[in-house]
Design an enzyme around this catalytic site. Structure first.
Site, PDB file in Angstrom:
ATOM      1  N   HIS A   1      60.389 -17.241   6.856  1.00 20.63           N
ATOM      2  CA  HIS A   1      61.550 -16.977   6.318  1.00 20.63           C
ATOM      3  C   HIS A   1      61.468 -16.418   5.025  1.00 20.63           C
ATOM      4  O   HIS A   1      60.567 -17.189   4.060  1.00 20.63           O
ATOM      5  CB  HIS A   1      62.897 -18.033   6.167  1.00 20.63           C
ATOM      6  CG  HIS A   1      63.570 -17.962   7.304  1.00 20.63           C
ATOM      7  ND1 HIS A   1      64.522 -17.227   7.763  1.00 20.63           N
ATOM      8  CD2 HIS A   1      63.565 -19.066   8.269  1.00 20.63           C
ATOM      9  CE1 HIS A   1      65.073 -17.363   8.816  1.00 20.63           C
ATOM     10  NE2 HIS A   1      64.477 -18.747   9.087  1.00 20.63           N
TER      11      HIS A   1
ATOM     12  N   HIS B   1      67.511 -22.706  10.356  1.00 21.19           N
ATOM     13  CA  HIS B   1      67.131 -24.385  10.038  1.00 21.19           C
ATOM     14  C   HIS B   1      67.689 -24.607   8.832  1.00 21.19           C
ATOM     15  O   HIS B   1      68.097 -25.631   8.725  1.00 21.19           O
ATOM     16  CB  HIS B   1      65.657 -24.060   9.950  1.00 21.19           C
ATOM     17  CG  HIS B   1      64.816 -24.459  11.234  1.00 21.19           C
ATOM     18  ND1 HIS B   1      64.870 -23.306  12.154  1.00 21.19           N
ATOM     19  CD2 HIS B   1      64.005 -25.289  11.903  1.00 21.19           C
ATOM     20  CE1 HIS B   1      64.231 -23.661  13.299  1.00 21.19           C
ATOM     21  NE2 HIS B   1      63.661 -24.825  13.113  1.00 21.19           N
TER      22      HIS B   1
END
Length: 253
Positions: free
Chosen positions: A207, A158
């Protein structure tokens, strides 16, 4: 006589400044590519050796409620907003934005720039998939994930794809805009979107911070490289300069 001289000097000064900026553009873009590529390689080496693990853990836990690690800090609406923002870095949204940009450039007659947009984004997407397959870092298991994930962790897809898409499109669109204010707005918006998407991935616990930093680095490197290519193609006439179109029909429609 003085007024006449001023009228001659002012345009000449503007032309000189523009020429100097055209010379500096390729150097700045190459310097940006080199810096961000070096930053990614250094970070990838540190991650491979486990040197970032302690800091990653500390930062991830700092964003969670100590009494319940399933809850990110802040009110419920902030977590919901983070999910909305993280969606702006998803492949579906980025594909729509890329297609819309391509369509706009085609409609205004900037066909060279439109082709460059497609090549840049598709190339960046392939690079993102290749890096993920190469590193295969597991996702964080320190805290529960606040959104679904399906791929490896390093670098953040992303963060990387938002940087590649928003920064690349921002740089390319800025090159075909004549207004300095418009160019600054486009690039500022591109940077803000990139930072928000990456930060949301850490906040949602999907993440490690180093994943996002790596995604930003390689994405910025790719965008800088695409900016350099755009400048060279504009000089050769393959990509339109600001205000220029590739067909008479686009100018009269």
């Amino acid at each position: 006589m003085s007024a006449t001289m001023n009228n001659l000097v002012a345009p000449a000064t503007r032309i000189w400044i523009r020429l100097r900026l055209n010379e500096l553009g390729p150097l700045i873009s190459l310097a940006g590519f080199g810096f961000f590529a070096w930053a990614f390689m250094e970070l990838a080496d540190d991650v491979s050796e486990g040197e970032t693990h302690a800091l990653d853990q500390s930062l991830l836990l700092a964003l969670r409620d100590p009494a319940n690690l399933a809850n990110p800090l802040g009110p419920g609406w902030l977590e919901e907003a983070a999910r909305d923002i993280t969606g702006l870095g998803g492949y579906a949204v980025l594909a729509i934005i890329t297609w819309a940009t391509w369509a706009y450039l085609m409609m205004v007659g900037k066909r060279g720039a439109a082709l460059l947009v497609l090549v840049s984004i598709i190339g960046g997407t392939l690079l993102s998939h290749g890096l993920k397959l190469g590193f295969e870092r597991p996702r964080p298991d320190l805290v529960p994930h606040a959104t679904q994930v399906y791929t490896a962790s390093f670098p953040s897809g992303h963060a990387m794809m938002s940087a590649i898409t928003y920064l690349t499109l921002g740089a390319l669109l800025a090159r075909v805009e004549k207004s300095r204010r418009t160019r600054a707005f486009v690039m500022g918006l591109a940077v803000a979107m990139t930072l928000l998407v990456g930060a949301s991935r850490v906040y949602l616990g999907v993440h490690w911070p180093s994943d996002v930093l790596a995604g930003w680095s390689v994405g910025a490197a790719w965008a800088s490289f695409c900016w350099f290519v755009a400048l060279q193609l504009q000089r050769g006439g393959q990509v339109e300069d600001p205000g220029e179109t590739s067909s008479p029909e686009a100018e009269t429609s």
